[in-house]
Design a protein around this motif. Structure first.
Motif, mmCIF file in Angstrom:
data_model
loop_
_atom_site.group_PDB
_atom_site.id
_atom_site.type_symbol
_atom_site.label_atom_id
_atom_site.label_comp_id
_atom_site.label_asym_id
_atom_site.label_seq_id
_atom_site.Cartn_x
_atom_site.Cartn_y
_atom_site.Cartn_z
ATOM 1 N N ASP A 90 1.250 7.145 0.122
ATOM 2 C CA ASP A 90 1.656 5.624 -0.372
ATOM 3 C C ASP A 90 1.425 5.839 -2.029
ATOM 4 O O ASP A 90 0.518 6.211 -2.194
ATOM 5 C CB ASP A 90 0.821 4.584 0.459
ATOM 6 C CG ASP A 90 1.441 3.120 0.252
ATOM 7 O OD1 ASP A 90 2.256 3.036 -0.441
ATOM 8 O OD2 ASP A 90 0.906 2.339 1.025
ATOM 9 N N GLU B 35 0.079 4.096 -4.294
ATOM 10 C CA GLU B 35 -1.144 3.516 -4.793
ATOM 11 C C GLU B 35 -2.230 4.212 -4.423
ATOM 12 O O GLU B 35 -3.156 4.683 -5.140
ATOM 13 C CB GLU B 35 -1.161 1.952 -4.555
ATOM 14 C CG GLU B 35 -0.159 1.085 -4.936
ATOM 15 C CD GLU B 35 1.223 1.175 -4.072
ATOM 16 O OE1 GLU B 35 1.351 2.060 -3.306
ATOM 17 O OE2 GLU B 35 2.119 0.545 -4.579
ATOM 18 N N LYS C 279 1.501 2.952 6.671
ATOM 19 C CA LYS C 279 0.340 1.977 6.522
ATOM 20 C C LYS C 279 -0.212 1.257 7.438
ATOM 21 O O LYS C 279 -1.260 1.082 7.584
ATOM 22 C CB LYS C 279 0.540 1.441 4.962
ATOM 23 C CG LYS C 279 1.713 0.396 5.031
ATOM 24 C CD LYS C 279 1.872 -0.269 3.958
ATOM 25 C CE LYS C 279 2.726 0.601 2.954
ATOM 26 N NZ LYS C 279 2.847 0.107 1.570
HETATM 27 MG MG MG Z 1 2.829 1.430 -1.914
#
Ligand code: MG
Ligand code: NDP
Length: 383
Positions: A147, A149, A122
């Motif tokens: 990731d 989310e 990220k």
């Molecule tokens: Mg995450």
């Protein structure tokens, strides 16, 4: 579905889980890359027989070359070696599971080869998301988030033809190991206390980011860059069970969520197989045993890193690189026992006083990363 992949950061938590998924799906591995874990890299090369293996650490690369003398795997060294691994022609998909800013050059190299990027990292999106998206558009590369989310949001947005119909994204946050504690209670916590995450097993750096909630701050910026939405349309809530991975609220009031066991092999598998869904070794979700699902607000006084990340997002430009570089340097210092828990936030706040360049080039971002680390290392005696 792509039959051949490359894994950057193969010896880490995401990298190992990616190879699990690859074995389950019968995928071939074109190249593997890591920093210095020769032992595991040798095991992975013997099992998956990649054409190329790269190690950033020069001694590790030398050692790997000796150990793999009986094999057809070419061993490359240094950052340039990882860039070459990212570019190998046979792989249509490159899984980016290298931790930190170090993933930027190899990721850009894979993007410029027009590959699908299954992006776990990220920090690169936070610092250079706009450049990565520009290059991806230019070279026809897809960036699919790993990731959890962002994978959830990506899934909730499947079939949404107009981004203007999105009212807001709601990221969920486990709260980390220190949820519910006071500031006073946290002043003296050490790395070993922070390294016990309640629901996810991850590398050390991201585990500390989960304890400070910087992880959620970075993820808000990551979501802005991945889904081209402003800060005002992205919220985060504490959800201790890590079953609802994130939600999207639409303009008609409908809210879609993606649920599943907290197992990264699900988003890794989807990023590789998309638009198809395929078998996955992760256990199924049992709704009857996952307990009540709860939601609560984030306490920005106890977890100032979350607020600082939003501050950097508002400033934009190199402020996000200043935030990330200071955090990487400070987290390394905290893991080494050189600074305390709240000094991580202090270092990040210091870095956010540096003048920010609103429209940085790649070179400007690389220089902002270098100079901010140097500044924080000197100021907090971390060198
Ligand atoms: Mg995450
Ligand atoms: P780990 O620390 O477990 O693994 C990091 C990997 O990156 C290792 O293979 C390491 O090699 C390699 N690496 C580190 N520095 C370099 C470098 N300079 N050059 C080449 N390779 C390097 O991290 P995680 O797997 O937990 O996380 C990886 C990324 O994915 C992070 O950006 C994280 O934020 C993100 N992520 C992770 C999640 C998770 O569940 N773990 C969830 C969501 C996102 P070596 O072993 O040789 O040091």
């Amino acid at each position: 579905m792509t039959k051949t992949i490359t894994v950057l950061g193969s010896t880490g938590s995401i990298g190992r889980q990616t190879l699990d998924v690859a074995a389950e799906l019968g995928l071939s591995i074109a190249a593997l890359a890591a920093d210095r874990n020769v032992e595991l890299m040798e095991t992975q090369c013997r099992r998956f027989r990649p054409r190329l293996a790269a190690m950033t650490d020069l001694h590790a690369a030398e050692e790997l070359k000796t150990r793999l003398a009986d094999m057809n795997t070419t061993v490359l060294a240094g950052e340039q070696g990882v860039v070459e691994a990212a570019s190998v022609q046979e792989a249509a998909t490159v899984v980016v599971a290298v931790t930190g800013f170090a993933a930027l050059r190899p990721t850009l190299a894979a993007i410029r080869e027009g590959k699908r990027i299954a992006l776990a990292n990220k920090e690169t999106m936070v610092c250079a998301g706009h450049l990565m998206q520009q290059e991806a558009k230019k070279h026809g590369a897809e960036i699919i988030p790993v990731d959890s989310e962002h994978s959830a949001i990506f899934q909730c947005l499947m079939g949404c033809r107009d981004r203007a119909q999105v009212r807001r994204l709601i990221l969920t946050c486990s709260g980390g190991p220190f949820y519910g504690r006071t500031r006073e209670a946290l002043t003296s916590v050490r790395a070993e206390d922070a390294l016990c995450h309640p629901t996810w097993r991850m590398g050390a750096k991201i585990t500390i980011d989960c304890a400070t909630l910087m992880n959620k701050g970075l993820e808000i910026i990551e979501a802005m860059r991945l889904f081209s939405l402003p800060l005002g349309k992205i919220d985060a809530v504490i959800h201790r069970q890590s079953v609802v991975h994130s939600l999207v609220e639409f303009c008609d009031g409908a809210v879609l969520a993606q649920l599943g066991t907290p197992d990264m092999r699900i988003p890794i598998g989807l990023a590789i197989s998309y638009p198809d869904r395929v078998q996955n070794p992760a256990p199924a979700l049992d709704l009857l045993s996952c307990g009540p699902l709860t939601f609560a607000p984030i306490d920005e006084t106890v977890f100032p890193c979350f607020r600082l990340a939003k501050q950097a997002a508002i400033s934009g430009g190199t402020a996000c690189t200043h935030l990330n570089a200071a955090n990487e340097a400070a987290v390394a210092g905290f893991l080494a026992g050189k600074i305390g828990f709240y000094e991580i936030a202090e270092a990040v706040a210091d870095a956010l006083t540096l003048p920010s360049d609103p429209e940085p080039s790649l070179e400007d971002i690389i220089e902002a990363d270098r100079s901010t680390r140097a500044y924080i290392r000197e100021r907090y005696a971390l060198a």
